[in-house]
Design an enzyme around this catalytic site. Structure first.
Site, mmCIF file in Angstrom:
data_model
loop_
_atom_site.group_PDB
_atom_site.id
_atom_site.type_symbol
_atom_site.label_atom_id
_atom_site.label_comp_id
_atom_site.label_asym_id
_atom_site.label_seq_id
_atom_site.Cartn_x
_atom_site.Cartn_y
_atom_site.Cartn_z
ATOM 1 N N GLY A 1 36.212 15.200 -5.243
ATOM 2 C CA GLY A 1 37.175 14.356 -4.988
ATOM 3 C C GLY A 1 37.242 12.855 -5.562
ATOM 4 O O GLY A 1 37.673 12.223 -5.229
ATOM 5 N N CYS A 2 36.506 12.829 -6.743
ATOM 6 C CA CYS A 2 36.164 11.808 -7.404
ATOM 7 C C CYS A 2 37.416 11.114 -7.878
ATOM 8 O O CYS A 2 38.179 11.724 -8.427
ATOM 9 C CB CYS A 2 35.547 11.806 -8.878
ATOM 10 S SG CYS A 2 35.177 10.363 -9.684
ATOM 11 N N GLY A 3 37.766 9.867 -7.632
ATOM 12 C CA GLY A 3 38.929 9.069 -8.037
ATOM 13 C C GLY A 3 38.857 7.986 -9.077
ATOM 14 O O GLY A 3 38.685 7.828 -10.219
ATOM 15 N N CYS B 1 35.324 6.485 -9.255
ATOM 16 C CA CYS B 1 33.773 6.720 -8.855
ATOM 17 C C CYS B 1 33.124 5.941 -9.600
ATOM 18 O O CYS B 1 33.474 5.471 -10.900
ATOM 19 C CB CYS B 1 33.097 8.145 -9.202
ATOM 20 S SG CYS B 1 33.878 9.288 -8.139
#
Length: 269
Positions: free
Chosen positions: A115-117, A119
């Protein structure tokens, strides 16, 4: 888990299924820690589907601005890694000294996940310099809804891993006529796009007319990756956010969302 199993993109799991009685097995998407190392220095650990990792690492290096071109990567090796807590894979890239020097000066700690945006970003200023404004690509004027819907209808047949487990995203490279020329799958939408762009860059095909189709929402991070690589358009099956639309508009990327069934939406702000 044996080292060879680390590269398997799908895994079996015992399940109880209803309304079917009794225990059976199901297929799950593999999600493996993947450490990206540049000239022997670990830079990021991502959770990814352990397939097409060379393309993934190259795409990540390009879309994150570590490399300016695929030619600045001299070699990529994938090796198993065993710690007390977890098994994973290390992807080791040998890159040009000038790129490595720049990377060392800009390093920050990154811990990626599916779900990295943003990071590891510590402040708004760390989002980096303003996006480039891409020059017009004349072929985009002829991109039609029919072309997008043709690609949307064809894409499920090019997602064998997702068909087996129902948990993977896909990133596709689509010709101006709506033909799927390449498809990459991964548990993470960012990873899938990095794999796709890495493959296209490795094959020196990023400059050919075409656009990206994503089986996710068109998030601002995906748009930034496309803009960095000079991709003129992105289409996605879900709606974007306001921020994503703004990033696309400022960079000159043609953005489509909700491309499914018989509908599509173009965002023109």
């Amino acid at each position: 888990m044996q080292p060879d199993d680390l590269h398997a993109p799908l895994r079996s799991c015992a399940v109880d299924r209803w309304p079917q009685d009794g225990q059976t097995t199901d297929v799950l998407a593999a999600e493996v820690p993947v450490a990206l190392e540049f000239n022997g220095i670990s830079h990021a650990v991502m959770l990814a589907t352990p397939q097409d990792l060379e393309a993934f690492a190259l795409g990540f290096a390009l879309t994150e601005g570590i490399l300016d071109s695929a030619a600045q990567c001299y070699g990529i090796e994938v090796e198993p890694v065993q710690t007390d807590a977890v098994q994973g894979l290390a992807v080791k890239l040998d890159i040009a000294a000038s790129c490595f020097q720049r990377l060392k000066s800009q390093r920050r700690s990154l811990a990626g996940n599916t779900g990295c945006g943003l990071c590891g970003v510590e402040s708004l200023a760390a989002l980096g310099p303003s996006l480039q404004v891409m020059p017009p690509q004349p072929w985009l004027a002829g991109l039609t809804v029919e072309t997008l819907l043709r690609a949307s209808r064809a894409l499920p047949d090019h997602q064998p891993l997702n068909r087996a487990c129902g948990a993977l995203h896909a990133a596709a490279w689509v010709s101006p006529e709506g033909e799927l020329l390449a498809v990459m799958e991964d548990v993470g939408r960012h990873n899938a796009l990095d794999k796709l762009l890495g493959q296209r860059a490795r094959d020196s095909r990023l400059q050919e007319p075409g656009f990206v189709f994503m089986t996710s929402r068109a998030s601002h991070e995906l748009i930034r990756k496309c803009v960095r690589m000079g991709v003129g358009a992105m289409a996605a099956i879900s709606a974007p956010t306001d921020f994503a639309v703004d990033v696309a508009a400022r960079s000159g990327l043609q953005l489509w969302g909700l491309v499914r069934g018989q509908r599509a939406v173009r965002y023109t702000r």
